[in-house]
Design an enzyme around this catalytic site. Structure first.
Site, PDB file in Angstrom:
ATOM      1  N   GLU A 201       0.798  -1.232   0.000  1.00 20.38           N
ATOM      2  CA  GLU A 201       0.000   0.000   0.000  1.00 20.38           C
ATOM      3  C   GLU A 201       0.834   1.288   0.000  1.00 20.38           C
ATOM      4  OE1 GLU A 201      -3.053  -0.123   2.963  1.00 20.38           O
ATOM      5  OE2 GLU A 201      -4.006  -1.855   2.035  1.00 20.38           O
ATOM      6  N   GLU A 389      -5.537  -8.523   0.207  1.00 19.06           N
ATOM      7  CA  GLU A 389      -6.283  -8.215   1.424  1.00 19.06           C
ATOM      8  C   GLU A 389      -7.724  -7.923   1.065  1.00 19.06           C
ATOM      9  OE1 GLU A 389      -4.858  -5.063   4.003  1.00 19.06           O
ATOM     10  OE2 GLU A 389      -2.794  -5.768   3.818  1.00 19.06           O
TER      11      GLU A 389
HETATM   12  C1  PNW Z   1      -4.588  -1.967   5.263  1.00 17.94           C
HETATM   13  N1  PNW Z   1      -7.251   3.973   5.381  1.00 17.94           N
HETATM   14  O1  PNW Z   1      -4.465  -0.708   5.822  1.00 17.94           O
HETATM   15  C2  PNW Z   1      -3.289  -2.608   5.695  1.00 17.94           C
HETATM   16  O2  PNW Z   1      -2.534  -3.199   4.696  1.00 17.94           O
HETATM   17  C3  PNW Z   1      -3.420  -3.467   6.900  1.00 17.94           C
HETATM   18  O3  PNW Z   1      -2.205  -3.453   7.580  1.00 17.94           O
HETATM   19  C4  PNW Z   1      -4.583  -2.994   7.747  1.00 17.94           C
HETATM   20  O4  PNW Z   1      -4.667  -3.610   8.993  1.00 17.94           O
HETATM   21  C5  PNW Z   1      -5.847  -3.224   6.917  1.00 17.94           C
HETATM   22  O5  PNW Z   1      -5.776  -2.547   5.685  1.00 17.94           O
HETATM   23  C6  PNW Z   1      -7.117  -2.794   7.622  1.00 17.94           C
HETATM   24  O6  PNW Z   1      -7.050  -1.445   7.926  1.00 17.94           O
HETATM   25  C7  PNW Z   1      -5.214   0.389   5.664  1.00 17.94           C
HETATM   26  O7  PNW Z   1      -7.286   4.750   6.366  1.00 17.94           O
HETATM   27  C8  PNW Z   1      -5.269   1.247   6.739  1.00 17.94           C
HETATM   28  O8  PNW Z   1      -7.835   4.273   4.311  1.00 17.94           O
HETATM   29  C9  PNW Z   1      -5.943   2.447   6.652  1.00 17.94           C
HETATM   30  C10 PNW Z   1      -6.562   2.771   5.460  1.00 17.94           C
HETATM   31  C11 PNW Z   1      -6.513   1.902   4.377  1.00 17.94           C
HETATM   32  C12 PNW Z   1      -5.837   0.712   4.486  1.00 17.94           C
END
Ligand code: PNW
Length: 483
Positions: A201, A389
């Site tokens: 990401e 994911e």
């Molecule tokens: C992803 N947002 O993170 C990550 O790859 C994981 O580590 C995480 O635990 C999972 O999604 C769930 O959150 C994100 O704020 C964290 O848009 C935050 C965001 C998007 C993805």
């Protein structure tokens, strides 16, 4: 009008028959056609995903030194309730338990990340043998249980020393250091691990970390500098692909795990689909488009103007080096429709009432999984795609009878997988699905409040309990069809 499919026709007569039966209670009631399972292609790879800092704990063990997330989470006010990853799920010690959870699900693959600060505690320099030995043990345990490890090199735990020395991803020295570290891990593990993801990401490791400050190291840089961080992120990916290929055993596959913005057409007709594809390119211009096309789109450079990243000769070729597969982390859709603007599409604003899970950014639109696969396939024609994911948070409660009835997550998964099955059945090259997440874990700035696991973790005892969604997932895997 489209002719009825057998299923929809069956449904219609069943519904009609039910009405008739309730009125007349007698007579010939048509039986529903036996329901056809929503099957996946044979050999489809089912698994789960986690990341090192979110699950491992053991932050001061085996020669590991702090990452930017240790520093950040220990800084008051940065995470919910001051949560840290000091212990997390303690998977550093309990990894064998976690492998059994995977085995009980029938998972065929597991996506985990390697912690850079366990391997090069100072970012660069001497590798730490104890660090790589830990991952060798985890990998061996997975393989002994018939589970194929897929490894992410960078899931945001940058060595603090690398941040302090050169400003982390503000410097291209970090792109280079990341490539060296990735090459080393590939050299040590590629006799047993055949799939590596470079980065996880880009938007989180760059914008959220260096521009909005929600994630470690929590900086709020102005646009030009933030765009340079983005550039160093994708450059680091490209350099890592090359380093992995140079040092891994032949046959090692390399890609990345990217949460590209997914655009779903409001109306699924030719114009709507074309608008979604235009949006896919422009809306991801700073990251996935640059990686897939080896260039920054003119529309992106124009949009950023004087703040556009400074690119050195040869960078774009490295960034665009061909990949063996693309991994997509998929959560929230954006809806688009065609318009006559220069870009040819408009993003439709979300109403306040649009459904979301406890994580405020995670809006529920199950077709997101179909459009993620279709848009990326049609725009860039990757050889292979994985969903690296997908999943959701929920206000899970462990009931006194020892169960977690997460019917909301179950509903979320069933609907998303139904749309993924559609993509697979239409022939798009989707080969596997990694559910986020195997177990509740440290949800970054949200701490331990937003649980994403299909196994509940009691953070006092570290006991893992399968939720109802784990039962659903086990059945889905066993039947290779949406349960
Ligand atoms: C992803 N947002 O993170 C990550 O790859 C994981 O580590 C995480 O635990 C999972 O999604 C769930 O959150 C994100 O704020 C964290 O848009 C935050 C965001 C998007 C993805």
């Amino acid at each position: 009008m489209k002719p009825f499919s057998r299923r929809s026709f069956g449904k219609k007569i069943t519904a009609a028959a039910a009405t008739a039966a309730s009125v007349f209670s007698e007579g010939a009631v048509a039986k529903p056609a036996s329901p056809k399972r929503l099957e996946f292609p044979s050999g489809f790879l089912w698994g789960c995903a986690t990341a090192a800092y979110q699950t491992e704990g053991g932050v001061a063990e085996g020669g590991r030194k702090p990452s930017v997330w240790d520093t950040f989470s220990h800084t008051p006010g940065k995470t919910n309730n001051g949560a840290t990853g000091d212990i997390a799920d303690d998977s550093y010690h309990l990894y064998k338990t976690d492998v059994q959870l995977l085995k009980n699900l029938g998972a065929k693959v597991y996506r985990l990340s390697v912690a850079w600060p366990r391997i090069f505690p100072d970012g660069t320099g001497q590798p730490n043998e104890k660090g790589i030995n830990y991952y060798e043990r985890v990998v061996d345990e997975l393989l002994a249980n018939g589970i194929d490890p897929y490894i992410t090199m960078y899931h945001w735990d940058l060595p603090e020393a690398q941040q302090d020395r050169v400003g982390g991803w503000q410097s291209r020295d970090t792109s280079k250091a990341f490539a060296d570290y990735s090459g080393y891990v590939a050299k040590r593990l590629s006799d047993r691990v055949h799939h590596f993801f470079t980065t996880n990401e880009f938007v989180c490791m760059t914008d959220l970390s260096y521009k909005t400050g929600q994630f470690a190291p929590g900086l709020r840089l102005p646009a030009a500098e933030a765009n340079q961080v983005r550039h160093h992120g994708i450059l680091g990916h490209g350099m890592a692909v090359q380093a992995i290929r140079a040092s891994a055993k032949p046959g090692t596959m390399v890609g990345l795990a990217e949460n590209a913005t997914v655009f779903a057409p409001v109306i699924e007709d030719a114009e709507g689909v074309a608008a979604a594809q235009k949006a896919t390119r422009h809306g991801n211009a700073q990251f996935l488009t640059a990686v897939m096309e080896g260039k920054y789109l003119d529309s992106y450079l124009e949009q950023e103007g004087a703040n556009a990243p400074k690119v050195e000769a040869g960078d774009m070729k490295i960034i665009g080096c061909p990949l063996d597969f693309v991994g997509l982390n998929v959560y929230t859709p954006e809806y688009v429709r065609p318009d006559d603007s220069k870009l040819g599409y408009a993003v439709v604003p979300r109403p306040k009432s649009f459904p979301h899970v406890p994580s405020p950014w995670l809006f529920v639109g199950p077709e997101v999984l179909y459009w993620a696969v279709r848009n990326v396939s049609e725009v860039w024609k990757p050889k292979t795609l994985y969903i690296t994911e997908n999943g959701c948070s929920s206000d899970d409660v462990l009931t006194p009878d020892g169960h977690v009835y997460d019917t909301d997550r179950l509903m979320y998964l069933r609907n998303h997988l139904t749309h993924l099955q559609r993509a697979a059945s239409e022939g798009y090259p989707i080969k596997g699905y990694f559910l986020w997440s195997l177990l509740d874990n440290f949800e970054w700035a949200d701490g331990y409040t937003n649980r994403f696991g299909i196994h509940y973790v009691d953070y006092e005892t570290l006991k893992r309990t399968p939720k109802l969604s784990a039962e659903f997932y086990r059945k889905t895997i066993a039947e290779n069809a949406v349960a």
